[in-house]
Design a protein around this motif. Structure first.
Motif, PDB file in Angstrom:
ATOM      1  N   GLU A 196       0.822  -1.216   0.000  1.00  0.00           N
ATOM      2  CA  GLU A 196       0.000   0.000   0.000  1.00  0.00           C
ATOM      3  C   GLU A 196       0.854   1.263   0.000  1.00  0.00           C
ATOM      4  O   GLU A 196       0.603   2.202  -0.761  1.00  0.00           O
ATOM      5  CB  GLU A 196      -0.920   0.009   1.235  1.00  0.00           C
ATOM      6  CG  GLU A 196      -2.220  -0.745   1.056  1.00  0.00           C
ATOM      7  CD  GLU A 196      -3.172  -0.447   2.187  1.00  0.00           C
ATOM      8  OE1 GLU A 196      -3.955   0.513   2.062  1.00  0.00           O
ATOM      9  OE2 GLU A 196      -3.125  -1.178   3.194  1.00  0.00           O
ATOM     10  N   VAL A 199       2.701   1.724  -3.442  1.00  0.00           N
ATOM     11  CA  VAL A 199       1.772   2.126  -4.500  1.00  0.00           C
ATOM     12  C   VAL A 199       1.453   3.611  -4.389  1.00  0.00           C
ATOM     13  O   VAL A 199       1.432   4.338  -5.392  1.00  0.00           O
ATOM     14  CB  VAL A 199       0.478   1.290  -4.442  1.00  0.00           C
ATOM     15  CG1 VAL A 199      -0.597   1.891  -5.341  1.00  0.00           C
ATOM     16  CG2 VAL A 199       0.752  -0.151  -4.840  1.00  0.00           C
ATOM     17  N   ILE A 204       1.930   3.967  -8.359  1.00  0.00           N
ATOM     18  CA  ILE A 204       1.911   2.719  -9.133  1.00  0.00           C
ATOM     19  C   ILE A 204       0.567   2.579  -9.841  1.00  0.00           C
ATOM     20  O   ILE A 204      -0.489   2.717  -9.222  1.00  0.00           O
ATOM     21  CB  ILE A 204       2.143   1.504  -8.211  1.00  0.00           C
ATOM     22  CG1 ILE A 204       3.490   1.618  -7.493  1.00  0.00           C
ATOM     23  CG2 ILE A 204       2.042   0.194  -9.004  1.00  0.00           C
ATOM     24  CD1 ILE A 204       4.697   1.575  -8.390  1.00  0.00           C
ATOM     25  N   ILE A 207      -0.034  -3.505 -10.753  1.00  0.00           N
ATOM     26  CA  ILE A 207       0.674  -4.479  -9.925  1.00  0.00           C
ATOM     27  C   ILE A 207       0.619  -5.819 -10.640  1.00  0.00           C
ATOM     28  O   ILE A 207      -0.460  -6.277 -11.033  1.00  0.00           O
ATOM     29  CB  ILE A 207       0.024  -4.610  -8.531  1.00  0.00           C
ATOM     30  CG1 ILE A 207       0.067  -3.274  -7.787  1.00  0.00           C
ATOM     31  CG2 ILE A 207       0.739  -5.686  -7.710  1.00  0.00           C
ATOM     32  CD1 ILE A 207      -0.697  -3.292  -6.474  1.00  0.00           C
ATOM     33  N   CYS A 226      -3.753  -5.849  -2.382  1.00  0.00           N
ATOM     34  CA  CYS A 226      -3.744  -5.023  -3.595  1.00  0.00           C
ATOM     35  C   CYS A 226      -5.092  -4.343  -3.827  1.00  0.00           C
ATOM     36  O   CYS A 226      -5.167  -3.247  -4.394  1.00  0.00           O
ATOM     37  CB  CYS A 226      -3.380  -5.871  -4.814  1.00  0.00           C
ATOM     38  SG  CYS A 226      -1.692  -6.510  -4.790  1.00  0.00           S
ATOM     39  N   THR A 229      -5.636  -0.749  -2.799  1.00  0.00           N
ATOM     40  CA  THR A 229      -5.042   0.325  -3.585  1.00  0.00           C
ATOM     41  C   THR A 229      -5.905   0.602  -4.807  1.00  0.00           C
ATOM     42  O   THR A 229      -6.852  -0.119  -5.101  1.00  0.00           O
ATOM     43  CB  THR A 229      -3.631  -0.059  -4.053  1.00  0.00           C
ATOM     44  OG1 THR A 229      -3.722  -1.059  -5.087  1.00  0.00           O
ATOM     45  CG2 THR A 229      -2.815  -0.636  -2.902  1.00  0.00           C
ATOM     46  N   ALA A 231      -4.512   0.619  -7.790  1.00  0.00           N
ATOM     47  CA  ALA A 231      -3.770   0.042  -8.911  1.00  0.00           C
ATOM     48  C   ALA A 231      -4.537  -1.128  -9.524  1.00  0.00           C
ATOM     49  O   ALA A 231      -5.251  -1.848  -8.831  1.00  0.00           O
ATOM     50  CB  ALA A 231      -2.396  -0.437  -8.445  1.00  0.00           C
TER      51      ALA A 231
END
Length: 607
Positions: A196, A199, A204, A207, A226, A229, A231
């Motif tokens: 986290e 990113v 980012i 991923i 993930c 986030t 991303a």
């Protein structure tokens, strides 16, 4: 640029390098002024070296290498080609000239050729690797997994046109030894607990999870991190897909809900399955459906002597037939278009092919539709099953495996109640038959036709809203291949009369499922894509169950398969209720549902 043109350019550059290296070597040897008697020697040495070294480079396939993907192997081959070519060139030129060329010239020429030829080839790679720096807004990528697969992905990101405009920021790996180390010149920035932060700090965008041999539970944990986030998350497929050749190392796919379940791959007793499927005539009803078609794929891999694909819809049967012919050309397939409600047709099919193993997957399964069409549910799920089971008993089928549902437990819907009646019928017929009749009960399968996942995906693709019936609704889920593998395995344990229950893992909250799908699609729930509650539909329950109160389970040899305690079925009472069904079919919905309620005590309907 074409291959010929690229190779021609490299060849011309190599020739220039040879002449420059020899000229510079002579200038160094004679302090910038080459004596006249050595000018002829220099020209001869240059011509011989051009021919012999050029041939050596060609022999070692230096003009067939893709230098943007160059590695240590290419460096060693280039070194070998240049050294062998130079040794031969030096020897041949000395013999032709009749006088030994100064050794300092030969050694310096070799050094310069190694430096310039190696440098020219890796210059293109250097340009390709750093091209993303020129991008005004590069797509920043974080790779989870700093092992062999992660290194391959890093190389692909740095060199492939597919990742044009992308920049690899770093790696994530839980191995403390790798912390602060570099892979392909890119740092390992921390473990999964740092995702986290990284990113957010490095902005980012993507991923990539590059852990194809990791445990499913670990993959699920990482995906859950993930999800927190913004991303987009992609994943390298499981190592099994590489071994079977279905996927290349560079193949990335979007993270799916299946990855979130975190369950390990099903272990299969190959010998037990082959004993009852291999070299046998196998029949799959509902062969064009989600479960039926996967049954056909997996059964075909066990090499039955004949595989019968029975279905009502010609298009779906045609599609699975074409797929199986392509994947299993040696399996004898028979396509049968038939309706299981047609008793005479079922009798005819069993008389003709005499199937030894039957997987009965044909059914009406859509809960709200069956609430509005109860007669059709009874015709198909009850009498259709009866027709197939009676034919199996009559013509000596060895095993009969019926696909049931968790909705058959304490059913609140017509669909669930009819599946429960079908279970009751095969248990009753098993008592007097030589055929081993069993049912396999499990919950929802991800991605099956009419299921919630494809619907959510369609709604997300349309920009929302995503509709969830109730915030507290939960369901059990399995993947289609996982469920089918366990169904086939359960068939190996059949002794007759059992209801096998598959371990579905933990139930999943549908609201969480919808939000996960939105996040995995790169959106924020209730910000980019709205979630709306539409209210529970007819026949739905908040919670599904896998066992009735009267059933208890015993373990099998497989840790994911259990046996429900067989119910005592009064065959005479069952036959009488079936005759009542026949009389009310086609009448008003209340009459049909009332007949169901008399046979299934746990089912109740609202008038």
């Amino acid at each position: 640029m074409s291959y010929r043109r690229r190779m021609l350019i490299i060849l011309v550059v190599d020739i220039i390098i040879i002449w420059v290296a020899i000229g510079v070597s002579y200038l160094f040897r004679f302090n910038g002024s080459i004596p006249p008697r050595y000018e002829g020697q220099m020209l001869l040495f240059a011509v011989v070296t051009t021919i012999i070294c050029g041939s050596s480079l060609a022999f070692f396939r230096m003009y067939r290498r893709m230098w943007q993907y160059a590695s240590i192997g290419e460096i060693l081959e280039l070194f070998k080609a240049i050294v062998i070519g130079m040794v031969l060139s030096y020897t041949v030129a000395s013999l032709i000239f009749g006088e030994r060329i100064p050794l300092s010239i030969g050694s310096r020429t070799l050094e310069l050729m190694l430096l310039l030829m190696g440098g020219s080839r890796f210059l293109w790679r250097l340009i390709r690797v750093n091209r993303s720096i020129k991008s005004e807004e590069p797509n920043n990528i974080l790779v989870v997994g700093a092992g062999d697969c992660g290194a391959l992905i890093a190389k692909e990101i740095m060199t492939s046109d597919r990742f044009q405009g992308s920049r690899l920021i770093g790696f994530i790996d839980d191995n403390g030894y790798k912390r602060n180390m570099q892979v392909m010149g890119v740092p390992v920035m921390g473990g999964r607990d740092h995702i986290e932060f990284i990113v957010q700090k490095y902005d980012i965008h993507d991923i990539v999870i590059a852990m194809p041999s990791a445990k499913r539970s670990d993959i699920s944990d990482i995906i859950n991190i993930c999800k927190l986030t913004r991303a987009k998350v992609k994943i390298i497929p499981a190592i099994n897909d590489f071994i079977t050749g279905r996927l290349a190392v560079q193949t990335l796919r979007n993270v799916e809900v299946e990855d979130l379940l975190g369950r390990e791959t099903v272990n299969i007793d190959m010998k037990g399955i082959m004993d009852y499927v291999t070299d046998k005539v196998a029949l799959v009803t509902g062969a064009g459906g989600s479960i039926g078609s996967e049954l056909c794929r997996q059964i075909a891999s066990y090499q039955p002597s004949k595989l019968l694909l029975l279905g009502h819809g010609e298009n779906s049967i045609y599609l699975i037939e074409m797929e199986l012919k392509n994947k299993f050309p040696n399996v004898h397939l028979e396509t049968v278009i038939a309706d299981i409600q047609d008793r005479d047709r079922m009798d005819e099919i069993f008389a003709s092919f005499k199937p030894q193993v039957v997987f009965h997957a044909a059914a009406h399964k859509h809960v709200p539709l069956m609430e509005r069409n109860p007669s059709e549910a009874v015709k198909n799920n009850v009498f259709g099953t009866k027709n197939v089971a009676d034919a199996a008993d009559k013509y000596g089928t060895q095993r009969f495996v019926m696909i049931s549902s968790d909705k058959a437990v304490n059913p609140s819907s017509v669909m669930g109640a009819t599946k429960r009646i079908a279970e009751m019928y095969i248990q009753s017929i098993n008592a007097t038959s030589n055929t081993q009749f069993v049912a396999v009960r499990f919950g929802n399968v991800l991605g099956s036709r009419g299921s919630v996942i494809p619907r959510f995906k369609e709604q997300i693709a349309a920009g929302g809203p995503v509709t969830v019936t109730h915030p507290d609704m939960v369901r059990y889920f399995m993947t289609i291949p996982e469920a089918v593998q366990l169904v086939i395995q359960a068939g190996a344990y059949a002794k007759g009369g059992e209801i096998f229950i598959l371990d579905m893992g933990k139930p999943v909250r549908i609201l969480d499922l919808a939000k996960d799908l939105i996040r995995l699609s790169g959106f924020e729930p209730d910000v980019d894509i709205k979630v709306q509650f539409s209210g529970m539909r007819e026949g739905e329950k908040l919670f599904e169950e896998l066992l009735t109160e009267s059933e208890a389970t015993t373990a099998t040899q497989h840790e994911r398969i259990y046996i429900g305690k067989p119910s005592d079925i009064n065959r005479a009472e069952l036959d009488m209720q079936f005759r009542r069904f026949e009389k009310v079919l086609g009448e008003d919905h209340h009459s049909v549902k009332a007949a169901i309620e008399r046979l299934v005590p746990f089912y109740s309907h609202v008038s």
